[in-house]
Design an enzyme around this catalytic site. Sequence first.
Site, PDB file in Angstrom:
ATOM      1  N   PHE A 152       0.815  -1.159   0.042  1.00  0.00           N
ATOM      2  CA  PHE A 152      -0.125  -0.100   0.054  1.00  0.00           C
ATOM      3  C   PHE A 152       0.833   1.256  -0.154  1.00  0.00           C
ATOM      4  O   PHE A 152       0.392   2.273  -0.331  1.00  0.00           O
ATOM      5  CB  PHE A 152      -0.799   0.022   1.135  1.00  0.00           C
ATOM      6  N   LYS A 176      -0.923  -7.802  -8.704  1.00  0.00           N
ATOM      7  CA  LYS A 176      -2.109  -7.940  -7.627  1.00  0.00           C
ATOM      8  C   LYS A 176      -1.443  -6.702  -6.393  1.00  0.00           C
ATOM      9  O   LYS A 176      -0.718  -6.867  -5.619  1.00  0.00           O
ATOM     10  CB  LYS A 176      -1.854  -9.145  -6.703  1.00  0.00           C
ATOM     11  N   GLU A 179      -5.037  -3.891  -1.685  1.00  0.00           N
ATOM     12  CA  GLU A 179      -6.502  -3.462  -1.906  1.00  0.00           C
ATOM     13  C   GLU A 179      -7.024  -2.182  -0.951  1.00  0.00           C
ATOM     14  O   GLU A 179      -7.862  -1.726  -1.070  1.00  0.00           O
ATOM     15  CB  GLU A 179      -7.333  -4.625  -1.101  1.00  0.00           C
ATOM     16  N   ARG A 180      -5.764  -1.638  -0.226  1.00  0.00           N
ATOM     17  CA  ARG A 180      -6.046  -0.351   0.522  1.00  0.00           C
ATOM     18  C   ARG A 180      -6.091   0.846  -0.625  1.00  0.00           C
ATOM     19  O   ARG A 180      -6.804   1.867  -0.229  1.00  0.00           O
ATOM     20  CB  ARG A 180      -4.970  -0.246   1.469  1.00  0.00           C
ATOM     21  N   SER A 229       5.608  -6.814   4.358  1.00  0.00           N
ATOM     22  CA  SER A 229       6.387  -7.187   5.556  1.00  0.00           C
ATOM     23  C   SER A 229       7.068  -8.607   5.236  1.00  0.00           C
ATOM     24  O   SER A 229       6.999  -9.537   4.416  1.00  0.00           O
ATOM     25  CB  SER A 229       5.131  -7.448   6.634  1.00  0.00           C
ATOM     26  N   CYS A 284       9.476   1.752   3.647  1.00  0.00           N
ATOM     27  CA  CYS A 284      10.503   0.806   3.983  1.00  0.00           C
ATOM     28  C   CYS A 284      11.764   1.308   4.136  1.00  0.00           C
ATOM     29  O   CYS A 284      12.897   0.700   4.812  1.00  0.00           O
ATOM     30  CB  CYS A 284      10.371  -0.507   3.000  1.00  0.00           C
ATOM     31  N   GLU A 386       9.828  -3.306  13.379  1.00  0.00           N
ATOM     32  CA  GLU A 386       9.375  -2.455  12.464  1.00  0.00           C
ATOM     33  C   GLU A 386       8.013  -1.675  12.763  1.00  0.00           C
ATOM     34  O   GLU A 386       7.023  -2.517  12.891  1.00  0.00           O
ATOM     35  CB  GLU A 386       9.226  -2.917  10.936  1.00  0.00           C
TER      36      GLU A 386
END
Length: 505
Positions: A152, A176, A179-180, A229, A284, A386
Amino acid sequence: MTDLPELTHFIQGAHVFGSSGRFSDVWNPSTGEVQARVPLASKQEVERAIATAEAAQPGWAATNPQKRARVFMKFLQLLNAESPELARTLSREHGKTVADSMGDIQRGAEVIEFSIGAPHLLKGEYSSAAGTGIDVFSMRQPLGVVAGITPFNFPAMIPLWKCGPAIAAGNAFILKPSERDPSVPLRLAELWKEAGLPDGIFTVVNGDKEAVDVLLDDERVQAIGFVGSTPIAQYIYERAAANGKRAQCFGGAKNHLIIMPDADLDDAVDALLGAGYGSAGERCMAISVAVPVGEETANALVAKLTERVAELKVGHSFDEGADYGPLVTSQAKERVEGYIQQGIDEGASLVVDGRGFTLEGYENGFYLGPTLFDGVTRDMAIYREEIFGPVLAVVRAGDYEEALALATDHEYGNGVAIFTRDGDTARDFSARVNVGMVGVNVPIPVPIAYYTFGGWKKSGFGDLNQHGTDGFRFYTKTKTVTSRWPSGAKEQASGGASFVMPTMD
């Protein structure tokens, strides 16, 4: 809820409404309101997308690289023209400021620029007369259908990082996205089509784990690229490898910035503010750990940070004066607040507390003020894990070797930076630190597009990195041809069959 706009997939060059009956809410983080619904694909929908990609790919692979590059030139032209509106769409769904969203798009566009060089990047090698009458040459060929699973936090940049080299190399690419914030990827699909990309070569399938597992298991998908993640990166890497696929998976990070006693402290503070709190810390490559060397350096740094952190402006996504905006969801905000409380419980000194922040007129938005900890130690969760939020932890180091060891020994190895005026120190640090990307007086060392991006240790799984020449290596396979064209007279004098290992003598 039923009156909300319903987003789509993008398959075979067209928008396709979902048929699974499952949806996910798309929020506006600035207001805390649901603004759309995105379909979550079923196994059958993903399989259809794979089938259309597989059918389209041979024709695209047979198109010469120069013609493919021309499509990229047109796409880049369209992308640049569309960037302001794309940035607004991105900010509405992600929460980052519009200026930050423009940077997201620009860094993706740079990889598209690099991918225009595909005719050169796909060249093989040739050795004439490697043996008597023998020539050897190699060629790079596309894998077929490949997929990218993207996060996202960079809904434009990372899809472009993935699809650019893949498509330029002659593959069909299935995205893909998260979805956010799926609207930007869907608009990118429209721009690819407008640029002349054949239908089926760039596909967007929205979904969750069900869609991901189909991509991982279907034998028609040859390679998977992922950013997210670490636990999910490791899961995708292992499952893809078990199914014989190439996998390029990038996970979490805990990026340190070492401040030497000779550093320009004002520059270091500016760097920490931008790299630690920009995009609400949802990068990140965000700096989440400041490591001042020596007590004098630490005391001066914390004093300056305390003053400056309190002055940061948190605002809605379209506030041109905001330093950063809201977090992406209420769950993300709650998670970060939980880490703040955990830091207090474990004994860290909370210097600036961002909890309880509200923005007038946007009281339901997912906002969190900047947070600063001092006295953080290696054993604390806020150091080990994190956080992915606007939280900066100060870990004091007694000397250079201790500071170097902090970054080297941490289980994550994505990025690290050192601020110093001493060339010997910078050179030694760059050579010895066990981290994939290093900045010297540069707080966010994201390489330019013709170098590769990738972390070490639990920040990265796989042999090849994103973009740069590694991107083309990952999305192609090498074929080596050894050929001999003897004359008739030489053939008659060959002496018949040979049963020893051939050499080039």
